[in-house]
Enzyme design. Structure first.
Site, short mmCIF file in Angstrom:
data_model
loop_
_atom_site.label_atom_id
_atom_site.label_comp_id
_atom_site.label_asym_id
_atom_site.label_seq_id
_atom_site.Cartn_x
_atom_site.Cartn_y
_atom_site.Cartn_z
N PRO A 160 0.87 -1.30 -0.05
CA PRO A 160 -0.05 -0.15 0.05
C PRO A 160 0.93 1.36 -0.21
CG PRO A 160 -0.86 -1.48 1.65
CD PRO A 160 0.64 -2.15 1.17
N GLU A 161 0.68 2.16 -0.78
CA GLU A 161 1.43 3.57 -1.00
C GLU A 161 0.29 4.58 -0.20
OE1 GLU A 161 3.06 4.28 -4.55
OE2 GLU A 161 3.56 2.25 -5.29
#
Length: 273
Positions: free
Chosen positions: A2-3
């Protein structure tokens, strides 16, 4: 992994259930995450959540006794908002039961995530994971002049430079490739050679790209989903990331992929000369 947009979406997803709720009980799994889960997490019982913030790819949850926890989702971690009586399942490692009848559970199959307890009175932003982070991309401090000063003596490629979390947080591999494409910058260009006017355009595009991704629930590349279990849909808007060999949506030149800093970089050799 996840960014920043996915972490922001997660923060927004857990906030309605968690903010101002009081923790009535805590589940701590037996398996270790990247850092072993501290038994001090049971001290959260009886305390109300006063704030939920994001710093880079970390979520900081603060309580009324001035204690806090720092959470990183790692590669596969995600929070689930559920009824308090929802059964624990495989890879559930941490849960807070709340006085509103709900619960917040961290599920992490690969166990690269973090849940760190910060004692009452200690500043979570002085923790070793947070204090080294660069500026937030949405802040006024993230601008062309700032990058020009950071890059003036750096010969590393611009793609690698904008992914350096000591410079700016949250510009992960997906958004670095996409923002450089939209800026028309070759990802192999030395960061010290990028002109101020190019950096001005790049900064604006990074901010806009991240905001659009957040609005669309993030980007699902592998198995990201928000706290409500729904996937992110920004993946449909990607121009180059993951499109190796496919025609560029602008000029029809095949998209190229190379290795940079042990990460895959996608770009159009015509649009990004």
């Amino acid at each position: 992994m996840p960014e920043l947009p996915e972490v922001e979406v997660t923060k927004m997803g857990i906030s309605p259930a968690l903010l101002h709720a009081t923790v009535t009980d805590v589940f701590i799994g037996e398996k270790s995450l990247r850092v072993p889960l501290s038994q001090d997490l049971v001290l959260l019982k009886g305390h109300k959540v006063t704030d939920i913030a994001r710093r880079g790819k970390y979520i900081v949850i603060s309580f009324d006794d001035t204690s806090s926890i720092i959470v990183h989702l790692g590669m596969t971690g995600h929070f689930k908002v559920q009824d308090a009586n929802a059964p624990l399942i495989l890879h559930d490692h941490f849960r807070m039961y709340l006085d509103n009848g709900q619960s917040i559970t961290l599920n992490d199959a690969r166990r690269f995530g973090l849940v760190i307890y910060i004692r009452a009175g200690d500043n979570p932003y002085e923790n070793k994971f947070l204090k080294v982070l660069g500026v937030e991309p949405f802040s006024d401090n993230f601008n062309a002049t700032y990058l020009l000063n950071k890059f003036k003596n750096k010969s590393i490629a611009i793609k690698v430079a904008i992914m350096d979390s000591h410079i700016v947080v949250g510009v992960g591999n997906i958004y670095a490739s996409e923002s450089l494409f939209l800026s028309g910058i070759d990802p192999t260009t030395k960061s010290c050679d990028v002109k101020k006017e190019q950096l001005e355009k790049l900064v604006d595009i990074i901010k806009d790209l991240l905001k659009k991704s957040i609005a669309m629930g993030g980007t699902t590349i592998r198995d990201f989903s928000g706290a409500d279990g729904k996937p992110g849909y920004f993946v449909q808007n990607l121009f180059v990331y993951g499109h190796e060999g496919e025609p560029c949506k602008v000029c029809n030149t095949p998209i190229v992929a190379i290795e940079q800093g042990q990460r895959r970089t996608y770009f159009c050799p015509h649009c990004q000369k």
